[in-house]
Every structure is written in structure tokens, then in C-alpha cells.
Design a protein around this motif. Structure first.
Motif, PDB file in Angstrom:
ATOM      1  N   VAL A  31       0.715  -1.221   0.032  1.00  0.00           N
ATOM      2  CA  VAL A  31       0.051   0.110  -0.299  1.00  0.00           C
ATOM      3  C   VAL A  31       0.786   1.237   0.154  1.00  0.00           C
ATOM      4  N   PHE A  32       0.598   2.219  -0.996  1.00  0.00           N
ATOM      5  CA  PHE A  32       1.442   3.463  -1.033  1.00  0.00           C
ATOM      6  C   PHE A  32       0.391   4.677  -0.909  1.00  0.00           C
ATOM      7  N   ARG A  33       0.591   5.500  -0.048  1.00  0.00           N
ATOM      8  CA  ARG A  33      -0.074   6.803   0.338  1.00  0.00           C
ATOM      9  C   ARG A  33       0.144   7.845  -0.753  1.00  0.00           C
ATOM     10  N   TYR A  34      -0.719   8.636  -1.350  1.00  0.00           N
ATOM     11  CA  TYR A  34      -0.382   9.703  -1.831  1.00  0.00           C
ATOM     12  C   TYR A  34      -1.220  11.017  -1.706  1.00  0.00           C
ATOM     13  N   ALA A  35      -2.118  10.982  -0.451  1.00  0.00           N
ATOM     14  CA  ALA A  35      -2.771  12.070  -0.051  1.00  0.00           C
ATOM     15  C   ALA A  35      -2.426  13.301  -0.008  1.00  0.00           C
ATOM     16  N   ASP A  36      -0.995  13.376   0.603  1.00  0.00           N
ATOM     17  CA  ASP A  36      -0.433  14.764   0.541  1.00  0.00           C
ATOM     18  C   ASP A  36       0.268  15.457  -0.553  1.00  0.00           C
ATOM     19  N   SER A  37       0.528  14.641  -1.562  1.00  0.00           N
ATOM     20  CA  SER A  37       0.960  15.212  -2.692  1.00  0.00           C
ATOM     21  C   SER A  37       0.604  14.741  -3.993  1.00  0.00           C
ATOM     22  N   ASN A  38      -0.679  13.885  -4.110  1.00  0.00           N
ATOM     23  CA  ASN A  38      -1.313  13.589  -5.165  1.00  0.00           C
ATOM     24  C   ASN A  38      -0.285  12.817  -6.473  1.00  0.00           C
ATOM     25  N   THR A  39       0.707  12.425  -5.968  1.00  0.00           N
ATOM     26  CA  THR A  39       1.688  11.585  -6.861  1.00  0.00           C
ATOM     27  C   THR A  39       2.213  10.438  -5.765  1.00  0.00           C
ATOM     28  N   VAL A  40       2.712   9.245  -6.224  1.00  0.00           N
ATOM     29  CA  VAL A  40       3.199   8.312  -5.918  1.00  0.00           C
ATOM     30  C   VAL A  40       4.310   7.634  -6.750  1.00  0.00           C
ATOM     31  N   GLU A  41       5.148   7.245  -6.026  1.00  0.00           N
ATOM     32  CA  GLU A  41       6.439   6.447  -7.052  1.00  0.00           C
ATOM     33  C   GLU A  41       6.285   5.056  -6.414  1.00  0.00           C
ATOM     34  N   LEU A  42       6.127   4.312  -7.771  1.00  0.00           N
ATOM     35  CA  LEU A  42       6.037   2.800  -7.403  1.00  0.00           C
ATOM     36  C   LEU A  42       7.308   2.207  -8.064  1.00  0.00           C
ATOM     37  N   PRO A  43       7.567   0.946  -7.437  1.00  0.00           N
ATOM     38  CA  PRO A  43       8.841   0.172  -7.852  1.00  0.00           C
ATOM     39  C   PRO A  43       8.650  -0.391  -9.210  1.00  0.00           C
ATOM     40  N   GLU A  44       9.768  -0.569 -10.048  1.00  0.00           N
ATOM     41  CA  GLU A  44       9.688  -1.213 -11.289  1.00  0.00           C
ATOM     42  C   GLU A  44       8.816  -2.477 -11.384  1.00  0.00           C
ATOM     43  N   GLY A  45       7.831  -2.743 -12.046  1.00  0.00           N
ATOM     44  CA  GLY A  45       7.179  -3.847 -12.257  1.00  0.00           C
ATOM     45  C   GLY A  45       5.891  -4.088 -11.499  1.00  0.00           C
ATOM     46  N   ALA A  46       5.611  -2.965 -10.755  1.00  0.00           N
ATOM     47  CA  ALA A  46       4.490  -2.979  -9.737  1.00  0.00           C
ATOM     48  C   ALA A  46       3.153  -3.051 -10.787  1.00  0.00           C
ATOM     49  N   VAL A  47       2.263  -3.799 -10.137  1.00  0.00           N
ATOM     50  CA  VAL A  47       0.632  -3.759 -10.904  1.00  0.00           C
ATOM     51  C   VAL A  47      -0.250  -3.159  -9.942  1.00  0.00           C
ATOM     52  N   VAL A  48      -0.691  -1.868 -10.488  1.00  0.00           N
ATOM     53  CA  VAL A  48      -1.779  -1.232  -9.665  1.00  0.00           C
ATOM     54  C   VAL A  48      -2.974  -2.121  -9.532  1.00  0.00           C
ATOM     55  N   LEU A  49      -3.365  -2.136  -8.411  1.00  0.00           N
ATOM     56  CA  LEU A  49      -4.573  -3.156  -8.099  1.00  0.00           C
ATOM     57  C   LEU A  49      -5.922  -2.168  -7.909  1.00  0.00           C
ATOM     58  N   ASP A  50      -5.602  -1.100  -6.974  1.00  0.00           N
ATOM     59  CA  ASP A  50      -6.657  -0.303  -6.767  1.00  0.00           C
ATOM     60  C   ASP A  50      -6.048   1.266  -6.139  1.00  0.00           C
ATOM     61  N   VAL A  51      -6.886   2.198  -6.709  1.00  0.00           N
ATOM     62  CA  VAL A  51      -6.557   3.485  -6.433  1.00  0.00           C
ATOM     63  C   VAL A  51      -7.958   4.124  -5.632  1.00  0.00           C
ATOM     64  N   GLY A  52      -7.815   4.865  -4.476  1.00  0.00           N
ATOM     65  CA  GLY A  52      -8.794   5.683  -4.174  1.00  0.00           C
ATOM     66  C   GLY A  52      -8.526   6.242  -2.731  1.00  0.00           C
ATOM     67  N   GLU A  53      -9.027   7.049  -2.196  1.00  0.00           N
ATOM     68  CA  GLU A  53      -9.062   7.696  -0.906  1.00  0.00           C
ATOM     69  C   GLU A  53      -7.606   7.905  -0.481  1.00  0.00           C
ATOM     70  N   GLY A  54      -6.746   8.413  -1.143  1.00  0.00           N
ATOM     71  CA  GLY A  54      -5.235   8.584  -0.820  1.00  0.00           C
ATOM     72  C   GLY A  54      -4.394   7.463  -0.978  1.00  0.00           C
ATOM     73  N   VAL A  55      -5.048   6.414  -1.428  1.00  0.00           N
ATOM     74  CA  VAL A  55      -4.090   4.963  -1.460  1.00  0.00           C
ATOM     75  C   VAL A  55      -4.099   4.453  -2.645  1.00  0.00           C
ATOM     76  N   VAL A  56      -2.903   3.769  -3.002  1.00  0.00           N
ATOM     77  CA  VAL A  56      -2.594   2.829  -4.097  1.00  0.00           C
ATOM     78  C   VAL A  56      -2.365   1.490  -3.356  1.00  0.00           C
ATOM     79  N   VAL A  57      -3.121   0.648  -4.037  1.00  0.00           N
ATOM     80  CA  VAL A  57      -2.827  -0.766  -3.531  1.00  0.00           C
ATOM     81  C   VAL A  57      -2.223  -1.552  -4.769  1.00  0.00           C
ATOM     82  N   THR A  58      -1.123  -2.090  -4.475  1.00  0.00           N
ATOM     83  CA  THR A  58      -0.267  -2.530  -5.677  1.00  0.00           C
ATOM     84  C   THR A  58       0.215  -4.154  -5.547  1.00  0.00           C
TER      85      THR A  58
END
Length: 88
Positions: free
Chosen positions: A49-76
Motif C-alpha cells: 500500500v502506497f499513500r498519496y494523499a499529501d502530494s497526489n503523486t506516488v512513486e512505485l517500484p519497477e514492475g508494480a501492478v496497480v490493483l486499486d486507487v482511491g481515498e489517498g491510497v494505491v494498492v499494488t
């Protein structure tokens, strides 16, 4: 006729799951379903789980698959080698 491998499992942060990210991948309410050709290469992933609420951006590791986005959280699903875990 081709055979499909189907992964259908409940996951939470830090769960490990193996699937082919190029197939069909669905995630809803903690349940991951993936379908891909049986002869396809697979990768072990760690649910993260990566949080983006404070900046509206998130850096993900290479090869990550985004499963869900919402409410300041990206599940990968992050490849386990990129996550820093090894096979045990």
C-alpha cells in the motif's frame, strides 16, 4: 483450446501471490483474481500500500501492478525482488 491458470485468493498488505501480470487481473475488497495462459511465466508479488494523499503523486517500484486507487491510497502488487524479500 488453450488452458487458463486462475488465481483467486484473499490478500492483504504483505501477502505474497504468484501470477502473470500480463493476463487479466482484478482486485476488489481484498480479493485478487488473475487469469492467464497456463504456459505463461509468473512472478511472485507482495501486496503493498502506497499513500498519496499529501502530494497526489506516488512513486512505485519497477514492475508494480496497480490493483486499486482511491481515498489517498494505491494498492499494488510489487514484484518480490523489487520489494526486497527473497523466497523462503
Amino acid at each position: 483450446m488453450s488452458e487458463l491458470e486462475v488465481v483467486d485468493t484473499a490478500v492483504s498488505p504483505l501477502s505474497r501471490v504468484e501470477f502473470n501480470p500480463d493476463g487479466r487481473v482484478n482486485y476488489e475488497n481484498g480479493r485478487l483474481t488473475a487469469a492467464y495462459p497456463s504456459n505463461a511465466d509468473t512472478t511472485e508479488f507482495v501486496i503493498a500500500v502506497f499513500r498519496y494523499a499529501d502530494s497526489n503523486t506516488v512513486e512505485l517500484p519497477e514492475g508494480a501492478v496497480v490493483l486499486d486507487v482511491g481515498e489517498g491510497v494505491v494498492v499494488t502488487a510489487v514484484p518480490s525482488d523489487a520489494y526486497g524479500v527473497s523466497d523462503q
